[in-house]
Write an enzyme that holds these catalytic residues in place. Structure first.
Site, mmCIF file in Angstrom:
data_model
loop_
_atom_site.group_PDB
_atom_site.id
_atom_site.type_symbol
_atom_site.label_atom_id
_atom_site.label_comp_id
_atom_site.label_asym_id
_atom_site.label_seq_id
_atom_site.Cartn_x
_atom_site.Cartn_y
_atom_site.Cartn_z
ATOM 1 N N ASP A 157 1.086 -1.094 -0.076
ATOM 2 C CA ASP A 157 -0.043 0.162 0.041
ATOM 3 C C ASP A 157 0.867 1.227 -0.052
ATOM 4 O O ASP A 157 2.243 1.109 0.265
ATOM 5 C CB ASP A 157 -0.824 0.019 1.285
ATOM 6 C CG ASP A 157 0.052 -0.107 2.555
ATOM 7 O OD1 ASP A 157 0.259 1.056 2.828
ATOM 8 O OD2 ASP A 157 0.309 -1.239 3.077
ATOM 9 N N ASP A 179 0.686 3.687 2.164
ATOM 10 C CA ASP A 179 0.401 4.363 3.466
ATOM 11 C C ASP A 179 -1.000 5.343 3.518
ATOM 12 O O ASP A 179 -2.058 4.823 3.073
ATOM 13 C CB ASP A 179 1.703 4.927 4.192
ATOM 14 C CG ASP A 179 1.580 5.009 5.689
ATOM 15 O OD1 ASP A 179 0.825 3.931 6.211
ATOM 16 O OD2 ASP A 179 2.045 5.933 6.336
HETATM 17 N N1 ADE Z 1 1.358 1.387 5.674
HETATM 18 C C1 ADE Z 1 1.779 0.485 6.796
HETATM 19 N N2 ADE Z 1 2.444 0.905 7.770
HETATM 20 C C2 ADE Z 1 2.619 0.090 8.716
HETATM 21 N N3 ADE Z 1 2.961 -1.261 8.697
HETATM 22 C C3 ADE Z 1 2.417 -1.884 7.267
HETATM 23 N N4 ADE Z 1 2.312 -2.845 6.923
HETATM 24 C C4 ADE Z 1 1.795 -3.061 5.705
HETATM 25 N N5 ADE Z 1 1.370 -1.711 5.161
HETATM 26 C C5 ADE Z 1 1.964 -0.953 6.420
#
Ligand code: ADE
Ligand SMILES: CSC[C@H]1O[C@H](OP(=O)(O)O)[C@H](O)[C@@H]1O
Length: 293
Positions: A213, A215
């Site tokens: 992703d 974030d």
């Molecule tokens: N955006 C994110 N922040 C922290 N841990 C994660 N694990 C997977 N995506 C994450």
């Protein structure tokens, strides 16, 4: 206690979405007790093409342990008790860079540790040691992973800084922008203190960060959610499985200490004079540091 030239046993720590590994010969789950309490779960032992391998689901098979409650010391001690010499970590991460799209694999090689309240050393009062964490990942194992990815036609990005946050909540947008302004590439919740503890235990450590992703900093992508993380991991599970299956046998055959120095990290690290060492600490550290105590 393993000597630096001990034949390799590969440990795989499976992160979110990776609760098992298929294709092991002679598979058996083993329960291990440690002086630091229980690890996340039993450990799956077996072989891939004759190379011994030990698998630990980082959060437990049912994903019941959150990142901020992981007993990292017990996990590393348990792996070492079962003879592990090199650790492959698989981790889901958020991307802090436009070009690291969801689905990308990254061999993260640096970390910024923003965790709080985790036990971050095996050493303590009565037995003090300071290992180098300048290069917290094993360049040799990373090279093997890169070659394995190439052989499997899996694109992989070599190098990147992984910011380790405490969690379990995901970041606020201001935090996400801050981490980007620091030049970090990835964000996750688990690789510290795991990598530094592996170094204290003289284990090689490398991490395959699987981007799931953006974030919450990217204005054209929604905020990260568990649903999105698991969806992207599921789509990439087959790639991760092939990468591990190719890398594990490629790590066989090392007959000398790791050229990157991981297996001898404690040679010059212990500062407590022999007569001042606490016998109870020596006993507690017999698996991870018995070689030098
Ligand atoms: N955006 C994110 N922040 C922290 N841990 C994660 N694990 C997977 N995506 C994450
Ligand atoms: C389930 S999303 C957040 C969770 O996933 C990552 O864990 P791991 O490194 O074990 O794959 C992240 O660090 C969080 O713990």
């Amino acid at each position: 206690m393993s000597e630096p030239g001990t034949p390799p046993v590969v440990g795989v720590i499976g992160g979110s979405g990776v609760y098992d590994i298929e294709g092991l010969t002679n598979p058996r789950w083993e329960t291990v007790e440690t002086p630091f309490g229980p690890p996340s779960d039993a450990l799956l032992c077996g072989e891939i093409e004759g190379q011994p391998v030990v698998f630990l689901p980082r959060h437990g098979r049912g994903h019941q342990v959150p990142p901020n409650r992981l007993n990292f010391r017990a996990n590393i001690d348990a792996l070492k008790q079962l003879g592990v010499t090199e650790v492959l970590s698989l981790s889901a991460v958020g991307s802090l860079r436009e070009d690291l799209e969801p689905g990308t694999f990254v061999l993260a090689d640096q970390f910024i540790d923003r965790t709080v309240g985790r036990e971050r050393s095996f050493f303590d009062t009565g037995l003090v040691a300071h290992v180098s964490a300048a290069d917290p990942t094993c360049t040799r194992v990373m090279g093997v992973l890169e070659d394995a990815a190439k052989a499997e036609h899996i694109p992989i990005s070599h190098g990147g800084t992984y910011l380790v946050m405490e969690g379990p909540q995901f970041s606020s947008r201001a935090e996400s922008f801050l981490y980007r302004s620091w030049g970090c590439d990835l964000v996750g919740m688990t690789n510290m203190p795991e990598a530094k503890l592996a170094r204290e235990a003289e284990l090689c450590y490398a991490t395959v960060a699987m981007v799931t992703d953006y974030d919450c900093w990217h204005d054209e992508h929604g905020n990260v959610s568990v649903e999105q993380v698991i969806k992207v991991l599921t789509e990439n599970a087959e790639k991760a499985r092939r990468l591990v299956a190719r890398a594990v046998p490629a790590l066989a055959g090392r007959t000398r200490a790791c050229a990157a120095g991981c297996n001898t990290a404690l040679d010059t690290a212990v500062v407590t004079k022999p007569e001042a060492r606490d016998p109870a600490m020596i006993d507690r550290l017999k698996t991870v540091a018995g070689r030098v105590l």
